[in-house]
Motif scaffolding. Structure first.
Motif, PDB file in Angstrom:
ATOM      1  N   GLY A  81      -3.349   5.785  18.095  1.00 63.91           N
ATOM      2  CA  GLY A  81      -4.081   7.119  16.498  1.00 63.91           C
ATOM      3  C   GLY A  81      -4.354   5.948  15.755  1.00 63.91           C
ATOM      4  N   ARG A  82      -3.595   5.956  15.057  1.00 64.50           N
ATOM      5  CA  ARG A  82      -3.367   4.790  13.973  1.00 64.50           C
ATOM      6  C   ARG A  82      -4.213   3.530  13.502  1.00 64.50           C
ATOM      7  N   LEU A  83      -3.717   3.042  14.558  1.00 65.19           N
ATOM      8  CA  LEU A  83      -4.120   1.246  14.431  1.00 65.19           C
ATOM      9  C   LEU A  83      -5.596   1.419  15.478  1.00 65.19           C
ATOM     10  N   ALA A  84      -6.651   0.159  15.318  1.00 69.10           N
ATOM     11  CA  ALA A  84      -7.213  -0.466  15.941  1.00 69.10           C
ATOM     12  C   ALA A  84      -7.536  -1.911  16.279  1.00 69.10           C
ATOM     13  N   ILE A  85      -7.328  -2.093  17.386  1.00 70.20           N
ATOM     14  CA  ILE A  85      -7.476  -4.068  17.073  1.00 70.20           C
ATOM     15  C   ILE A  85      -8.881  -4.122  17.412  1.00 70.20           C
ATOM     16  N   SER A  86      -9.194  -4.813  17.303  1.00 69.90           N
ATOM     17  CA  SER A  86     -10.730  -5.936  17.932  1.00 69.90           C
ATOM     18  C   SER A  86     -10.819  -7.378  17.435  1.00 69.90           C
ATOM     19  N   ARG A  87     -12.525  -7.511  17.723  1.00 67.32           N
ATOM     20  CA  ARG A  87     -11.973  -8.850  17.934  1.00 67.32           C
ATOM     21  C   ARG A  87     -13.450  -9.036  17.677  1.00 67.32           C
ATOM     22  N   ASP A  88     -14.062 -10.702  16.593  1.00 68.01           N
ATOM     23  CA  ASP A  88     -15.317 -10.872  16.642  1.00 68.01           C
ATOM     24  C   ASP A  88     -15.529 -11.985  17.554  1.00 68.01           C
ATOM     25  N   ASN A  89     -15.792 -12.837  18.541  1.00 65.55           N
ATOM     26  CA  ASN A  89     -16.129 -13.834  18.962  1.00 65.55           C
ATOM     27  C   ASN A  89     -16.878 -15.062  18.366  1.00 65.55           C
ATOM     28  N   ALA A  90     -17.697 -14.001  17.298  1.00 69.86           N
ATOM     29  CA  ALA A  90     -18.431 -15.262  16.760  1.00 69.86           C
ATOM     30  C   ALA A  90     -17.983 -15.638  15.834  1.00 69.86           C
ATOM     31  N   LYS A  91     -16.906 -14.326  15.115  1.00 69.14           N
ATOM     32  CA  LYS A  91     -16.112 -15.800  14.004  1.00 69.14           C
ATOM     33  C   LYS A  91     -14.890 -15.980  14.749  1.00 69.14           C
ATOM     34  N   VAL A 102       0.956  -1.278  -0.373  1.00 69.05           N
ATOM     35  CA  VAL A 102      -0.108  -0.148   0.461  1.00 69.05           C
ATOM     36  C   VAL A 102       0.845   1.529   0.344  1.00 69.05           C
ATOM     37  N   GLN A 103       0.169   2.625  -0.697  1.00 66.55           N
ATOM     38  CA  GLN A 103       1.491   3.675  -0.581  1.00 66.55           C
ATOM     39  C   GLN A 103       0.817   4.176   0.851  1.00 66.55           C
ATOM     40  N   ALA A 104       1.744   4.726   0.925  1.00 67.50           N
ATOM     41  CA  ALA A 104       1.838   5.875   2.376  1.00 67.50           C
ATOM     42  C   ALA A 104       0.438   6.993   2.618  1.00 67.50           C
ATOM     43  N   GLY A 105      -0.140   6.277   3.849  1.00 70.85           N
ATOM     44  CA  GLY A 105      -1.206   7.384   3.406  1.00 70.85           C
ATOM     45  C   GLY A 105      -2.008   6.415   3.713  1.00 70.85           C
ATOM     46  N   GLY A 106      -2.214   5.167   2.979  1.00 75.32           N
ATOM     47  CA  GLY A 106      -3.113   4.500   2.712  1.00 75.32           C
ATOM     48  C   GLY A 106      -3.537   3.663   4.454  1.00 75.32           C
ATOM     49  N   SER A 107      -3.950   2.641   3.555  1.00 76.98           N
ATOM     50  CA  SER A 107      -4.854   1.578   5.295  1.00 76.98           C
ATOM     51  C   SER A 107      -5.262   0.091   4.538  1.00 76.98           C
ATOM     52  N   LEU A 108      -4.750  -0.273   5.770  1.00 78.51           N
ATOM     53  CA  LEU A 108      -5.489  -2.673   5.444  1.00 78.51           C
ATOM     54  C   LEU A 108      -6.271  -2.779   6.624  1.00 78.51           C
ATOM     55  N   ARG A 109      -6.407  -3.882   7.023  1.00 82.23           N
ATOM     56  CA  ARG A 109      -6.916  -4.282   7.344  1.00 82.23           C
ATOM     57  C   ARG A 109      -6.931  -6.094   7.076  1.00 82.23           C
ATOM     58  N   LEU A 110      -5.418  -6.107   8.431  1.00 81.39           N
ATOM     59  CA  LEU A 110      -5.281  -7.809   9.430  1.00 81.39           C
ATOM     60  C   LEU A 110      -6.434  -9.054   9.826  1.00 81.39           C
ATOM     61  N   SER A 111      -6.505  -9.806   9.270  1.00 77.09           N
ATOM     62  CA  SER A 111      -7.370 -10.199   9.690  1.00 77.09           C
ATOM     63  C   SER A 111      -6.476 -11.658  10.534  1.00 77.09           C
ATOM     64  N   CYS A 112      -7.346 -12.605  11.394  1.00 73.08           N
ATOM     65  CA  CYS A 112      -6.442 -14.010  12.256  1.00 73.08           C
ATOM     66  C   CYS A 112      -7.355 -14.489  12.542  1.00 73.08           C
ATOM     67  N   ALA A 113      -7.738 -15.670  11.838  1.00 70.90           N
ATOM     68  CA  ALA A 113      -8.753 -16.391  12.092  1.00 70.90           C
ATOM     69  C   ALA A 113      -8.112 -17.266  12.557  1.00 70.90           C
ATOM     70  N   ALA A 114      -9.028 -18.059  13.900  1.00 69.64           N
ATOM     71  CA  ALA A 114      -8.021 -18.601  15.308  1.00 69.64           C
ATOM     72  C   ALA A 114      -8.846 -20.053  15.368  1.00 69.64           C
ATOM     73  N   SER A 115      -8.636 -21.038  15.735  1.00 64.74           N
ATOM     74  CA  SER A 115      -8.945 -22.460  15.312  1.00 64.74           C
ATOM     75  C   SER A 115      -8.600 -23.183  16.404  1.00 64.74           C
ATOM     76  N   GLY A 116      -9.202 -24.172  17.653  1.00 64.58           N
ATOM     77  CA  GLY A 116      -8.802 -24.840  18.730  1.00 64.58           C
ATOM     78  C   GLY A 116      -8.310 -23.897  19.645  1.00 64.58           C
ATOM     79  N   LEU A 117      -8.815 -22.555  20.105  1.00 64.33           N
ATOM     80  CA  LEU A 117      -9.013 -22.380  21.056  1.00 64.33           C
ATOM     81  C   LEU A 117     -10.099 -20.924  20.669  1.00 64.33           C
ATOM     82  N   THR A 118     -10.395 -20.414  22.012  1.00 60.53           N
ATOM     83  CA  THR A 118     -11.722 -19.538  21.909  1.00 60.53           C
ATOM     84  C   THR A 118     -11.160 -18.251  22.685  1.00 60.53           C
ATOM     85  N   ILE A 119     -11.299 -17.680  20.953  1.00 61.27           N
ATOM     86  CA  ILE A 119     -10.443 -16.434  21.198  1.00 61.27           C
ATOM     87  C   ILE A 119     -10.829 -15.299  22.639  1.00 61.27           C
TER      88      ILE A 119
END
Length: 124
Positions: free
Chosen positions: A65-75, A12-29
């Protein structure tokens, strides 16, 4: 068997955005502290952010101020929304999990489970 699978990296170019995902299995996040670390070539693997089992969050000073972590327990998935990206954010980003109830959750040695990493490249 625990597996953490990251996705969403790319270029991505500077100033842009990305969203990373981490799908877990074998544990409940929701019962673990889930973290994102990053490692640039020749540098240590450092914590970027984590979300604890209680829902509390922590951010490294260099990303506040630039990043945000979150979780979706259902997923059973953790996300890292990255905005206003800088060239110095270029690194391999790793998802990690620990069941430790510790006050030192930025310490990578506490994390039992790791994903394979996803490359983020920010160009100027």
């Amino acid at each position: 068997q625990v597996q953490l699978v990251e996705s969403g990296g790319g270029r991505v170019q500077a100033g842009g955005s990305l969203r990373l995902s981490c799908a877990a299995s074998g544990l409940t996040i929701s019962r673990y502290t889930m973290a994102w670390f990053r490692q640039a070539p020749g540098k240590e693997r450092d914590v970027v952010a984590y979300i604890s089992w209680s829902g509390g969050t922590y951010y490294a000073d260099f990303v506040k101020g630039r990043l945000a972590i979150s979780r979706d327990n259902a997923k059973n998935t953790v996300y890292l929304q990255m905005n206003s990206l800088k060239t110095e954010d270029t690194a391999v980003y790793y998802c990690a999990a620990t069941g430790t109830r510790s006050a030192r959750l930025s310490n990578r040695d506490l994390y039992n489970y790791w994903g394979q990493g996803t490359q983020v490249t920010v160009s100027s």
